[in-house]
Write an enzyme that holds these catalytic residues in place. Structure first.
Site, PDB file in Angstrom:
ATOM      1  N   ASP A 156     -15.468  77.009 -80.493  1.00 63.51           N
ATOM      2  CA  ASP A 156     -14.463  75.976 -80.662  1.00 63.51           C
ATOM      3  C   ASP A 156     -13.115  76.671 -80.828  1.00 63.51           C
ATOM      4  O   ASP A 156     -13.057  77.849 -81.189  1.00 63.51           O
ATOM      5  CB  ASP A 156     -14.796  75.148 -81.908  1.00 63.51           C
ATOM      6  CG  ASP A 156     -13.813  74.015 -82.128  1.00 63.51           C
ATOM      7  OD1 ASP A 156     -13.566  73.259 -81.176  1.00 63.51           O
ATOM      8  OD2 ASP A 156     -13.291  73.895 -83.242  1.00 63.51           O
ATOM      9  N   MET A 157     -12.051  75.968 -80.568  1.00 60.70           N
ATOM     10  CA  MET A 157     -10.718  76.565 -80.680  1.00 60.70           C
ATOM     11  C   MET A 157     -10.256  76.643 -82.133  1.00 60.70           C
ATOM     12  O   MET A 157     -10.165  77.709 -82.704  1.00 60.70           O
ATOM     13  CB  MET A 157      -9.701  75.757 -79.865  1.00 60.70           C
ATOM     14  CG  MET A 157      -9.915  75.858 -78.373  1.00 60.70           C
ATOM     15  SD  MET A 157      -9.512  77.465 -77.714  1.00 60.70           S
ATOM     16  CE  MET A 157      -7.764  77.483 -77.906  1.00 60.70           C
ATOM     17  N   ASP A 158      -9.954  75.498 -82.720  1.00 64.52           N
ATOM     18  CA  ASP A 158      -9.327  75.441 -84.040  1.00 64.52           C
ATOM     19  C   ASP A 158     -10.281  75.883 -85.138  1.00 64.52           C
ATOM     20  O   ASP A 158     -11.376  75.366 -85.267  1.00 64.52           O
ATOM     21  CB  ASP A 158      -8.838  74.018 -84.337  1.00 64.52           C
ATOM     22  CG  ASP A 158      -7.820  73.545 -83.322  1.00 64.52           C
ATOM     23  OD1 ASP A 158      -7.106  74.392 -82.758  1.00 64.52           O
ATOM     24  OD2 ASP A 158      -7.732  72.327 -83.099  1.00 64.52           O
TER      25      ASP A 158
END
Length: 55
Positions: free
Chosen positions: A9-11
């Protein structure tokens, strides 16, 4: 077991608290993944319309 894919995932996972990442480290890590034939995938999930409450 053979690893074929790494997904993140990014965040809060790939990106740090400032929304950035260590580009030099990632370039080295990504090159190593490519040499081993491992795919790298980034996903981003953003709830809309209250979807997160339905889970």
């Amino acid at each position: 077991m053979t690893i074929k894919l790494i997904a993140t995932d990014m965040d809060g996972t790939f990106l740090n608290d400032h929304g950035d990442y260590d580009q030099e480290r990632f370039a080295n890590d990504y090159a190593a993944l490519q040499r081993r034939g491992i795919q790298f995938v980034i996903g981003q999930w953003s709830p809309s319309g209250g979807t997160s409450h339905d889970l």
